[in-house]
Structures are given as C-alpha cells and as structure tokens.
Design an enzyme around this catalytic site. Structure first.
Site, PDB file in Angstrom:
ATOM      1  N   THR A 105       1.953  -4.924   4.423  1.00  0.00           N
ATOM      2  CA  THR A 105       1.319  -3.764   3.815  1.00  0.00           C
ATOM      3  C   THR A 105       0.390  -3.167   4.864  1.00  0.00           C
ATOM      4  OG1 THR A 105      -0.092  -3.021   1.985  1.00  0.00           O
ATOM      5  CG2 THR A 105      -0.489  -5.240   2.815  1.00  0.00           C
ATOM      6  N   GLY A 106       0.120  -1.898   4.724  1.00  0.00           N
ATOM      7  CA  GLY A 106      -0.754  -1.241   5.692  1.00  0.00           C
ATOM      8  C   GLY A 106      -0.022  -0.142   6.436  1.00  0.00           C
ATOM      9  N   ARG A 144       8.905  11.437   6.313  1.00  0.00           N
ATOM     10  CA  ARG A 144       8.383  10.209   6.940  1.00  0.00           C
ATOM     11  C   ARG A 144       8.802   8.988   6.114  1.00  0.00           C
ATOM     12  NH1 ARG A 144       4.945   5.662   5.442  1.00  0.00           N
ATOM     13  NH2 ARG A 144       3.892   4.926   7.297  1.00  0.00           N
ATOM     14  N   VAL A 145       9.331   8.000   6.792  1.00  0.00           N
ATOM     15  CA  VAL A 145       9.667   6.725   6.156  1.00  0.00           C
ATOM     16  C   VAL A 145       8.854   5.652   6.869  1.00  0.00           C
ATOM     17  CG1 VAL A 145      11.499   5.018   5.839  1.00  0.00           C
ATOM     18  CG2 VAL A 145      11.974   7.449   5.434  1.00  0.00           C
ATOM     19  N   GLY A 146       8.250   4.771   6.106  1.00  0.00           N
ATOM     20  CA  GLY A 146       7.411   3.726   6.700  1.00  0.00           C
ATOM     21  C   GLY A 146       8.168   2.427   6.908  1.00  0.00           C
ATOM     22  N   ASP A 147       7.413   1.366   7.018  1.00  0.00           N
ATOM     23  CA  ASP A 147       8.013   0.045   7.255  1.00  0.00           C
ATOM     24  C   ASP A 147       8.620  -0.567   6.003  1.00  0.00           C
ATOM     25  OD1 ASP A 147       5.398  -0.067   6.154  1.00  0.00           O
ATOM     26  OD2 ASP A 147       5.299  -2.205   6.593  1.00  0.00           O
ATOM     27  N   THR A 180       0.957  -1.093  -0.621  1.00  0.00           N
ATOM     28  CA  THR A 180       2.339  -1.313  -1.043  1.00  0.00           C
ATOM     29  C   THR A 180       2.410  -2.615  -1.794  1.00  0.00           C
ATOM     30  OG1 THR A 180       3.273  -0.154   0.836  1.00  0.00           O
ATOM     31  CG2 THR A 180       4.551  -2.019   0.016  1.00  0.00           C
ATOM     32  N   GLY A 192       2.419   1.453   8.286  1.00  0.00           N
ATOM     33  CA  GLY A 192       3.784   1.011   8.556  1.00  0.00           C
ATOM     34  C   GLY A 192       4.240   1.229   9.986  1.00  0.00           C
TER      35      GLY A 192
HETATM   36  C1  SD4 Z   1       3.821   2.498   4.686  1.00  0.00           C
HETATM   37  N1  SD4 Z   1       3.313   0.165   4.636  1.00  0.00           N
HETATM   38  O1  SD4 Z   1       4.499   3.371   4.157  1.00  0.00           O
HETATM   39  C2  SD4 Z   1       3.430   1.330   3.821  1.00  0.00           C
HETATM   40  C3  SD4 Z   1       2.201   1.677   3.103  1.00  0.00           C
HETATM   41  C4  SD4 Z   1       1.364   0.533   2.753  1.00  0.00           C
HETATM   42  O2  SD4 Z   1      -0.645  -0.389   2.380  1.00  0.00           O
HETATM   43  O3  SD4 Z   1       1.722  -0.572   2.670  1.00  0.00           O
HETATM   44  N2  SD4 Z   1       0.140   0.667   2.612  1.00  0.00           N
HETATM   45  O4  SD4 Z   1       3.429   2.542   5.832  1.00  0.00           O
END
Ligand code: SD4
Length: 337
Positions: free
Chosen positions: A248-249, A225-228, A197, A251
């Site tokens: 990032t990562g 699905r919704v992430g962080d 992200t 979520g």
């Molecule tokens: C998520 N954090 O949707 C985001 C994806 C992301 O590195 O950052 N990936 O979970």
C-alpha cells in the site's frame, strides 16, 4: 486374512473420515492441520477480515475468503480509497484497480476500470474465464458487462465535492495514512485524502495461500494512471511454496522495485515476513532516498507457516489480523522513519 466384506467396510468408513471438504477448480482439497488466518492492510482491514474469516472458518478456500473480504471495503461508501465512493481522477472519473492470485499461481487483474463497484470480482473472472492476466479500461468494462456485472456511477456526492474542492488548487501531494483511525482528517486541505489500498492475504485449512488487492488508486491522479495494486508482483504476489505479500502507498515506488515479488523472494531466502518487508522498503530508500522521506509505502506479508509481519517507510501504517484467537486485531507496522 480379513473377510472381504469386513475389509470393504473398513475402507468405506475410512473414506468417510477422510477430511475432504472443498473443491477448487474441480480439484478436491484435502484438509491439512494448517490453522487458517487472514491479514489485511489498514484499519478497514478489520471489517474485511471478519468477512473473510466467515469463509475460512467454514472450511472455505483462501481464494473465496480474500474475494469476499475485500468486497467489504469496496462496498463501503465512506471509504474514499477503494471501490465505489473512492476519489476520482483529476477529470472526475472514478477508475479502479484490482488483482487476485491463488495458490496455483493463477492470477487476474483489472486496471483503470470504471463504473463497476467490485473490481476484485472482475479480476477473478479475468483469471477464471479468460486466457489473460490483465484487462484494462474500456476492454475491462466491456468484459465485466459481458460477465453480468452492472455498470453504475461510482462518484458519490461526497467524493464529487472533495474533487471540486481539489480543483480549486489542483495540488497533487499524496497525503499519508488517511485510513489510520488516529489520522485527523480535519487537517486535510480541501479534502485531499489521497491514497490507501486494501491488500489481503489468507491461508486456509488446506494449507493454501491466496491474495487480493483493490483500490481507487491515488486520488486526483492523471486519467489513465494505473498504480501498483493490479500489477502482479508489485501490489500483490503469492507463491504457495513460500508465502504472500501485498503493498500500500505510493504505487510508483512499489512498481519500480517490484515490491511484493521482492518480499516473497526474500522470504524464500529465509527471511521472516517482517524482515522481508523491511528489506523491501529499504530498497526504496536506497534507490530514491529523497522521495522515500516524503511518501508512505507499506508492505504486509505472510509465510506458509502463517507467520506474518509488516514494515512501512513512515509511522502510521496499520494492519489487521484475524485467526481463531484474534478476531478484531489491529497492529501498528514498524517503520523506517
Ligand atoms: C496506488 N498503491 O494506486 C495504490 C494506492 C495505495 O495507499 O495503496 N495507497 O498507488
């Protein structure tokens, strides 16, 4: 006593010298001695920072800078994790998440938004034109169209091919660090580039902080699905008294620990940006030690003095920095494992 005319002349000359150089929401911003800086996640942050710097270096606001900056990543079709060209969900729909937050604690966000190439600008409209913080799905799309955004197909041929390849195995295993330039994409089975992200934080010459975060989320995620990334406090948080943070990562782990808010609160207690980011990833390790070994989460933070730092679970997390001395800098974040 000074003659009245001379006195008035002095006042007018003084006013002309007053460093008033921008407005924000009608408020006149006074230039401070703060040196502007912008930082953002991953290798693609370098190009995004450059755009943000154009805004900051011309006395623009941090808010305008972060929006303009992350739009670069959203528009890059070779970027499979942000904006148009991002990988779709498991049913083939590209659905985007984004949020933005300014120095006054105003924020706007969109979740699971389809067909709009620049979700960050829709998030800003949510912040500025509605009484709400977050709009999702159909409602967010309807709002965007009402605001004049063009609906379009966001699934590029490349992403469609990768999705069709993925359908053969339907394995849902997030792969780490794909936006790091050292990552060998040829190693990926079936084009499974999964996440990454862009989160961006800027400090402008008025001493104000803003942040933006935008993503297509986890590739081949479940529909809806919704992430962080669009969740204020998880993917992004800014408190103009203290600093800002973004993540990032994976979520889900960031949401469980309200990661970006945590980083800002730790800085409030006196930690440096890097210490605060480290503490936030350690929280994930503590809560979910087995999961933490297998996934990537990285935090990036800045404080009011313009000091910055990052920390990740795994090696390979990069972040980009741009200020008057460093233009294209890319750093490796420290990591736990
Ligand atoms: C998520 N954090 O949707 C985001 C994806 C992301 O590195 O950052 N990936 O979970």
């Amino acid at each position: 006593m000074e003659p009245r005319r001379k006195f008035l002349k002095k006042i007018i000359a003084g006013t002309a010298l007053l460093p008033l150089s921008a407005t924000y929401g009608g408020e006149l911003l006074r230039k401070k001695s703060t040196k502007p800086i912008v930082i953002s996640t991953w290798d693609f942050g370098v190009a995004a920072n450059k755009k943000a710097w154009e805004v900051l270096s011309r006395s623009g606001t941090a808010l305008d800078a972060v929006e303009a900056g992350v739009r670069v990543a959203e528009a890059d079709l070779s970027n499979k994790t942000v904006g148009k060209g991002g990988y779709p969900d498991r049913d083939g729909n590209v659905s985007l998440d984004a949020c933005i937050m300014d120095h006054e604690g105003n924020c706007g966000s969109v979740g699971a938004l389809e067909h709009i190439a620049h979700p960050i600008s829709v998030a800003r409209k949510v912040m500025e034109e509605t009484p709400h913080v977050m709009l999702v799905g159909e409602g967010a799309l309807q709002f965007a169209i009402d605001q004049g955004f063009q609906a379009e197909d966001l699934l590029t041929e490349d992403s469609k091919e990768a999705w069709q390849e993925w359908l053969k195995e339907k394995q849902y295993t997030p792969i780490m660090n794909i936006e790091n330039k050292h990552f060998n994409k040829e190693l990926l089975p079936g084009g499974q580039y999964n996440h990454d992200t862009i989160g961006m934080l800027a400090l402008d010459e008025f001493g104000n902080l803003s942040g933006a975060c935008t993503t297509s989320g986890m590739a081949f995620k479940m529909r809806g699905r919704v992430g962080d990334s669009p969740i204020i406090g998880a993917g992004l948080y800014v408190d103009n008294e203290v600093g800002g943070a973004t993540s990032t990562g994976v979520g889900e782990e960031v949401m469980r620990t309200v990661g970006s808010f945590l980083v800002v609160e730790l800085m409030r207690q006196g930690m440096s940006p890097e210490q605060a980011c480290k503490e936030a990833v350690l929280r994930i390790v503590k809560k979910k030690p087995n999961v933490a070994r297998e996934i990537q989460v990285g935090f990036l933070a800045i404080n009011k003095k313009g000091e910055y730092g990052a920390y990740a679970l795994q090696e390979g997390f990069t972040f980009a920095v741009c200020d008057e001395n460093k233009q294209d800098s890319l750093f490796d974040g420290n990591s736990i494992y």
